[in-house]
Design an enzyme around this catalytic site. Structure first.
Site, PDB file in Angstrom:
ATOM      1  N   LYS A  96     -33.487  85.945 -11.069  1.00 53.82           N
ATOM      2  CA  LYS A  96     -34.837  85.955 -11.644  1.00 53.82           C
ATOM      3  C   LYS A  96     -35.322  84.515 -11.820  1.00 53.82           C
ATOM      4  O   LYS A  96     -34.538  83.650 -12.240  1.00 53.82           O
ATOM      5  CB  LYS A  96     -34.810  86.673 -12.999  1.00 53.82           C
ATOM      6  CG  LYS A  96     -36.174  86.848 -13.653  1.00 53.82           C
ATOM      7  CD  LYS A  96     -36.076  87.584 -14.995  1.00 53.82           C
ATOM      8  CE  LYS A  96     -37.433  87.868 -15.608  1.00 53.82           C
ATOM      9  NZ  LYS A  96     -37.362  88.608 -16.878  1.00 53.82           N
ATOM     10  N   SER A 104     -40.629  92.642 -17.166  1.00 59.77           N
ATOM     11  CA  SER A 104     -41.036  91.502 -16.383  1.00 59.77           C
ATOM     12  C   SER A 104     -40.164  91.245 -15.155  1.00 59.77           C
ATOM     13  O   SER A 104     -40.629  90.607 -14.213  1.00 59.77           O
ATOM     14  CB  SER A 104     -41.020  90.256 -17.262  1.00 59.77           C
ATOM     15  OG  SER A 104     -39.709  89.939 -17.692  1.00 59.77           O
ATOM     16  N   SER A 141     -37.505  94.227 -20.360  1.00 58.96           N
ATOM     17  CA  SER A 141     -37.744  93.690 -19.023  1.00 58.96           C
ATOM     18  C   SER A 141     -36.631  93.892 -18.012  1.00 58.96           C
ATOM     19  O   SER A 141     -36.813  93.579 -16.840  1.00 58.96           O
ATOM     20  CB  SER A 141     -38.041  92.202 -19.110  1.00 58.96           C
ATOM     21  OG  SER A 141     -39.381  92.018 -19.444  1.00 58.96           O
TER      22      SER A 141
END
Ligand code: GLN
Length: 494
Positions: free
Chosen positions: A78, A157, A181
């Protein structure tokens, strides 16, 4: 090569050990897969040279009989984890082109266990969002989006992480979870997502959103892979003052022992208006599966659940407003300077560098922390947070784990919720309580809705009792037999 991409990490690790293929071959297949699925927009930067060099090193380690736990497995990261020499932007204009001179602790653990870094994955700007739509790179797309139909949200997210693991452009991926997330995008994309107990994974080198809630965790295609990756990511780190010193429990032992005799809490407060009927049905199925496997179901109450969302949306922005003060155009990232005073430079830099949602959070957080409102909002929220935690403490006196739906709906089309922040925030209703309480939570794909879109069940356990959560997750996975594959994956639909 599609079969190569369909292997789980555990299977690929065994095949590498046997010499069925090399890490360089596997890595090239994944780099090709990322190229083939570019339209899903899940990578924001590739680190091809690094990947091939790491893979070659892994092949040497196999040849020398020195292979580590994740040796040669190509993973995605990420874009919130600092990666030395590779851009780390938090998907924000303010950090565009930022190249950290250091590596986050969690990713260092993965590399020292032999994993290969493919590139950086898309996410909401500073991890604020539930659909990956606040990213400066545009949204990641859900690989379950119907071919020729509207693109669906991968969730957020960590949308790029979930999308990529589902679409076979990474074998596993890192994510972070401040309010859901990891678990929400995992549920939307039909993969396993796990948020550990607060303090398990070091926050050092991860772009901070809300420091008392942020936790890193793994995205994988199944529960065994999740346990494998988690054990590499976790560990005490003196560089993070909130890092836990507790030893990891015996996760494989717990998974092998199964759920017989375990007590599973079913919280009545998680039955909410507006939930998909198929999700309610799936939750009931999950209960039946666990019962059939010898667990005892216990009705429990978590009475402060209804306050979790409003509490989260005060505490998270408050902490964010403080954490994001460092992006001032002086110390990090981009600067906009058009004459004028130092204050003008700060203002212009932050106005141009932060997107709407990030600015909204900074404004809410600053308001909640300002003199005159601090007691009414921030302090009150902290007190209610304690009550939410007490609810869980009390529940875990009598149950080993809790079963809930992961999300109130399946993936929705991109664009439909972005205009109304409240509708977007409602996505997090089942996931934020675990962050507020600091306990672990996991989403396991367990079924599909009428349109064939994945649905997840969430398993929660007490702090530092990830073993119990994994035992339940393994049983849910076994009983559900989730076999859906995305329509838009590398190598074509299977
Ligand atoms: N969707 C939540 C938010 O927008 C959670 C984000 C997260 O866990 N990073 O704040």
């Amino acid at each position: 090569m599609s079969h190569l991409l369909d292997l789980t990490a555990v299977q690929a690790r065994a095949a590498l050990e046997k010499g069925d293929f090399t890490s360089v071959e596997l890595t090239k297949a994944y780099l090709d897969a990322a190229e083939q699925t570019k339209d899903l927009n899940n990578y924001v930067a590739m680190s091809e040279d690094k990947a091939l060099a790491m893979a070659a090193k892994s092949d040497e380690n196999y040849a020398a009989g020195k292979a580590s736990a994740l040796e040669g497995l190509p993973i995605g990261v990420k874009d919130l984890f600092a990666t030395q020499g590779v851009t780390t932007t938090a998907c924000s204009a303010i950090l565009k082109n930022f190249v950290p001179p250091y590596e986050s602790t969690v990713t260092s653990h993965l590399w020292s266990d032999g994993a290969v870094m493919l590139g950086k994955l898309n996410c909401d700007e500073f991890a604020m969002g539930s659909a990956n739509e606040t990213s400066v790179f545009g949204p990641a797309v859900n690989p379950y989006s119907p071919v020729g139909g509207a693109d669906l949200a991968a969730g957020g997210s960590s949308g790029g992480s979930a999308s990529s693991v589902a679409a076979r452009s990474s074998i596993m991926a890192t994510g972070t979870d401040t309010g859901g997330s990891i678990r929400q995008p995992a549920a939307f994309c039909g993969v396993v997502g796990m948020k550990p107990t607060y303090g398990r994974c070091s926050r050092w080198g991860i772009v901070a959103f809300a420091s008392s809630l942020d936790q890193a965790g793994p995205f994988t295609r199944d529960v065994d892979d999740s346990a494998l990756m988690f054990q590499s990511m976790a560990g005490h780190d003196p560089k993070d003052s909130t890092s836990a010193t507790q030893e990891l429990p015996d996760i494989s032992g717990a998974m092998a022992a199964g759920v017989k005799g375990m007590k599973i809490g079913i919280p009545s407060e998680y039955q909410m208006d507006g939930m998909d009927e198929t999700i309610i049905k799936l939750w009931q199925d999950g209960q039946a599966w666990l019962k059939d496997a010898g667990a005892e179901l216990v009705e429990i109450s978590l009475p402060h659940t209804k306050y979790a969302l409003p509490v989260y949306y005060i505490i998270a922005p408050a902490e964010a407003s403080s954490n994001l003060a460092r992006y001032d155009g002086v110390r990090y990232g981009n600067r906009i300077e058009e004459g004028g005073s130092l204050d003008d430079m700060y203002e212009m830099t932050r106005a141009a560098g932060f997107g709407d949602e990030v600015q909204r959070r900074i404004l809410i957080g600053t308001y909640a922390l300002s003199a005159g409102y601090y007691d009414a909002y921030y302090l009150k929220a902290q007190k209610v947070r304690r009550l939410i935690r007490n609810d869980f403490d009390e529940a875990f006196q009598s149950v080993d784990a809790i079963l809930t739906p992961a999300t109130p709906t399946a993936a929705f089309p991109l664009g439909v919720k972005q205009a109304d922040p409240i509708t977007m925030y409602l996505n997090d209703v089942f996931t934020v309580p675990a962050n507020l309480a600091g306990i672990p939570g996991m989403s396991v794909p367990a079924g599909v809705n009428k349109e064939g879109l994945p649905l997840g069940l969430q398993i929660l356990s007490g702090a530092f009792a990830e073993d119990k959560m994994y035992a339940v997750a393994k049983e849910i996975e076994r009983s559900a037999g989730f076999a859906a594959t995305p329509s838009r994956k590398a190598g074509g639909a299977s």
